[in-house]
Design an enzyme around this catalytic site. Structure first.
Site, PDB file in Angstrom:
ATOM      1  N   ARG A   1      -5.618  -2.880   2.935  1.00  0.00           N
ATOM      2  CA  ARG A   1      -4.383  -3.073   3.709  1.00  0.00           C
ATOM      3  C   ARG A   1      -4.696  -3.680   5.084  1.00  0.00           C
ATOM      4  O   ARG A   1      -3.937  -4.511   5.581  1.00  0.00           O
ATOM      5  CB  ARG A   1      -3.649  -1.737   3.860  1.00  0.00           C
ATOM      6  CG  ARG A   1      -2.981  -1.324   2.555  1.00  0.00           C
ATOM      7  CD  ARG A   1      -2.513   0.100   2.589  1.00  0.00           C
ATOM      8  NE  ARG A   1      -1.460   0.330   3.538  1.00  0.00           N
ATOM      9  CZ  ARG A   1      -1.143   1.535   4.026  1.00  0.00           C
ATOM     10  NH1 ARG A   1      -1.817   2.597   3.643  1.00  0.00           N
ATOM     11  NH2 ARG A   1      -0.164   1.660   4.870  1.00  0.00           N
TER      12      ARG A   1
ATOM     13  N   LYS B   1       4.097   2.575  13.734  1.00  0.00           N
ATOM     14  CA  LYS B   1       5.399   1.891  13.634  1.00  0.00           C
ATOM     15  C   LYS B   1       6.504   2.859  13.196  1.00  0.00           C
ATOM     16  O   LYS B   1       7.572   2.888  13.776  1.00  0.00           O
ATOM     17  CB  LYS B   1       5.334   0.747  12.607  1.00  0.00           C
ATOM     18  CG  LYS B   1       4.424  -0.392  12.991  1.00  0.00           C
ATOM     19  CD  LYS B   1       4.595  -1.580  12.042  1.00  0.00           C
ATOM     20  CE  LYS B   1       4.167  -1.280  10.624  1.00  0.00           C
ATOM     21  NZ  LYS B   1       2.736  -1.084  10.430  1.00  0.00           N
TER      22      LYS B   1
ATOM     23  N   ARG C   1       6.096  -9.861   6.741  1.00  0.00           N
ATOM     24  CA  ARG C   1       4.659  -9.582   6.690  1.00  0.00           C
ATOM     25  C   ARG C   1       3.858 -10.839   6.386  1.00  0.00           C
ATOM     26  O   ARG C   1       2.627 -10.784   6.342  1.00  0.00           O
ATOM     27  CB  ARG C   1       4.394  -8.573   5.586  1.00  0.00           C
ATOM     28  CG  ARG C   1       4.065  -7.166   6.087  1.00  0.00           C
ATOM     29  CD  ARG C   1       3.813  -6.329   4.849  1.00  0.00           C
ATOM     30  NE  ARG C   1       3.071  -5.129   5.100  1.00  0.00           N
ATOM     31  CZ  ARG C   1       3.633  -3.941   5.292  1.00  0.00           C
ATOM     32  NH1 ARG C   1       4.931  -3.821   5.341  1.00  0.00           N
ATOM     33  NH2 ARG C   1       2.873  -2.875   5.449  1.00  0.00           N
TER      34      ARG C   1
ATOM     35  N   ARG D   1       0.444   9.794   1.209  1.00  0.00           N
ATOM     36  CA  ARG D   1       0.890   8.624   0.452  1.00  0.00           C
ATOM     37  C   ARG D   1      -0.254   8.131  -0.422  1.00  0.00           C
ATOM     38  O   ARG D   1      -1.411   8.167  -0.006  1.00  0.00           O
ATOM     39  CB  ARG D   1       1.283   7.509   1.430  1.00  0.00           C
ATOM     40  CG  ARG D   1       2.740   7.517   1.786  1.00  0.00           C
ATOM     41  CD  ARG D   1       3.054   6.587   2.932  1.00  0.00           C
ATOM     42  NE  ARG D   1       2.552   5.219   2.783  1.00  0.00           N
ATOM     43  CZ  ARG D   1       2.793   4.244   3.649  1.00  0.00           C
ATOM     44  NH1 ARG D   1       3.532   4.484   4.734  1.00  0.00           N
ATOM     45  NH2 ARG D   1       2.309   3.034   3.475  1.00  0.00           N
TER      46      ARG D   1
ATOM     47  N   ARG E   1      -2.994  10.823   7.752  1.00  0.00           N
ATOM     48  CA  ARG E   1      -1.534  10.847   7.808  1.00  0.00           C
ATOM     49  C   ARG E   1      -0.941  11.676   6.656  1.00  0.00           C
ATOM     50  O   ARG E   1      -1.424  11.616   5.529  1.00  0.00           O
ATOM     51  CB  ARG E   1      -1.050   9.395   7.718  1.00  0.00           C
ATOM     52  CG  ARG E   1       0.434   9.216   7.751  1.00  0.00           C
ATOM     53  CD  ARG E   1       0.785   7.863   8.269  1.00  0.00           C
ATOM     54  NE  ARG E   1       0.521   6.789   7.307  1.00  0.00           N
ATOM     55  CZ  ARG E   1       0.770   5.513   7.570  1.00  0.00           C
ATOM     56  NH1 ARG E   1       1.232   5.149   8.746  1.00  0.00           N
ATOM     57  NH2 ARG E   1       0.525   4.588   6.672  1.00  0.00           N
TER      58      ARG E   1
HETATM   59  P1  AMP Z   1       4.459   0.208   4.761  1.00  0.00           P
HETATM   60  O1  AMP Z   1       5.201   1.468   4.511  1.00  0.00           O
HETATM   61  O2  AMP Z   1       5.203  -0.748   5.649  1.00  0.00           O
HETATM   62  O3  AMP Z   1       3.042   0.438   5.200  1.00  0.00           O
HETATM   63  O4  AMP Z   1       4.371  -0.543   3.340  1.00  0.00           O
HETATM   64  C1  AMP Z   1       3.689   0.011   2.242  1.00  0.00           C
HETATM   65  C2  AMP Z   1       3.391  -1.052   1.212  1.00  0.00           C
HETATM   66  O5  AMP Z   1       4.622  -1.616   0.726  1.00  0.00           O
HETATM   67  C3  AMP Z   1       2.592  -2.248   1.706  1.00  0.00           C
HETATM   68  O6  AMP Z   1       1.188  -1.997   1.720  1.00  0.00           O
HETATM   69  C4  AMP Z   1       2.983  -3.307   0.680  1.00  0.00           C
HETATM   70  O7  AMP Z   1       2.301  -3.098  -0.553  1.00  0.00           O
HETATM   71  C5  AMP Z   1       4.446  -3.015   0.448  1.00  0.00           C
HETATM   72  N1  AMP Z   1       5.293  -3.765   1.402  1.00  0.00           N
HETATM   73  C6  AMP Z   1       6.061  -3.256   2.404  1.00  0.00           C
HETATM   74  N2  AMP Z   1       6.694  -4.244   3.076  1.00  0.00           N
HETATM   75  C7  AMP Z   1       6.306  -5.402   2.486  1.00  0.00           C
HETATM   76  C8  AMP Z   1       6.600  -6.769   2.740  1.00  0.00           C
HETATM   77  N3  AMP Z   1       7.395  -7.158   3.751  1.00  0.00           N
HETATM   78  N4  AMP Z   1       6.037  -7.699   1.924  1.00  0.00           N
HETATM   79  C9  AMP Z   1       5.234  -7.336   0.896  1.00  0.00           C
HETATM   80  N5  AMP Z   1       4.895  -6.077   0.626  1.00  0.00           N
HETATM   81  C10 AMP Z   1       5.419  -5.099   1.407  1.00  0.00           C
END
Ligand code: AMP
Length: 216
Positions: free
Chosen positions: A171, A13, A88, A160, A127
């Protein structure tokens, strides 16, 4: 273009979002990036989000929805945006409907990047991201020119904290149970455009452009 990009963790993404943002000249709104920035800055939001993110759990809707509402209300989102990592959950999607309704904005499409589960763990664990500018790499599939150094800004590449094997499993589970149902939600509104996320990055982007241009 008012867009959402969806897909499991590791689908690519962030990589595709960077192309879409540049091509359509729209702000890229990544809730994950917003949380990571808040953690780095040690703000109240960052302190609250940190424990959830490090476990691979979702930050509570009550925190996340307000954050997105504030961002979408800014003037740079009037002509378009790309939401990445939000919504999400179904309650987040319903809240987004309301926010957009109040702002008199209609979504154009939900891009769904489809990748089989079998390749996701390797993609995520391998990654690396630039600590300074956030550019993404992979230890095998998308190597930087110089080991550990960002091609774009020369910053150090890091992993990360939530890209470890233990966290990834959680996740992926959270994605299947809470986020995947959104595809059906947006399918009812005929917004979902699915693209195969396996293959050459540029080819995948071309396919996204075709889907958005209506050349299905
Ligand atoms: P990402 O970078 O999109 O993979 O997000 C990393 C982490 O941020 C996720 O595993 C969640 O813990 C948190 N996170 C990001 N977006 C959301 C969301 N819309 N709702 C809840 N937690 C989020």
């Amino acid at each position: 273009m008012k867009l959402i990009i969806m897909g499991p963790p590791g689908a690519g993404k962030g990589t595709q979002a960077a192309y879409i943002k540049k091509y359509y000249n729209i702000p890229h709104i990544s809730t994950g990036d917003m949380f990571r920035e808040a953690i780095k800055e040690e703000t109240d939001l960052g302190l609250e989000a940190k424990s959830y993110i490090e476990k691979g759990a979702l930050v509570p809707d009550s925190v996340t929805i307000g954050l997105v509402e504030e961002r979408l209300s800014k003037s740079d989102c009037k002509d378009g945006f790309l939401l990445d990592g939000f919504p999400r959950t179904i309650p987040q999607a319903k809240a987004l409907d309301e926010i957009l309704h109040n702002l008199k904005i209609k979504l154009d499409a939900v891009i769904n990047i489809s990748v089989p589960d079998s390749v996701l763990v390797d993609r995520i664990v391998g990654r690396r991201v630039c600590k300074n500018c956030g550019a993404g790499y992979h230890i095998h599939n998308q190597k930087p020119r110089q080991d550990g150094v960002c091609d774009v800004c020369g910053g150090p590449l890091i992993q990360r904290k939530d890209d470890t094997e233990e966290t990834v499993v959680n996740r992926l589970k959270v994605y299947s149970s809470q986020t995947k149902p959104l595809l059906e939600y947006y399918d009812k509104a005929k917004l979902v455009k699915t693209v195969n996320g396996i293959g050459d990055i540029q080819e995948i982007f071309k396919n996204i452009q075709n889907l958005l241009g209506g050349n299905e």
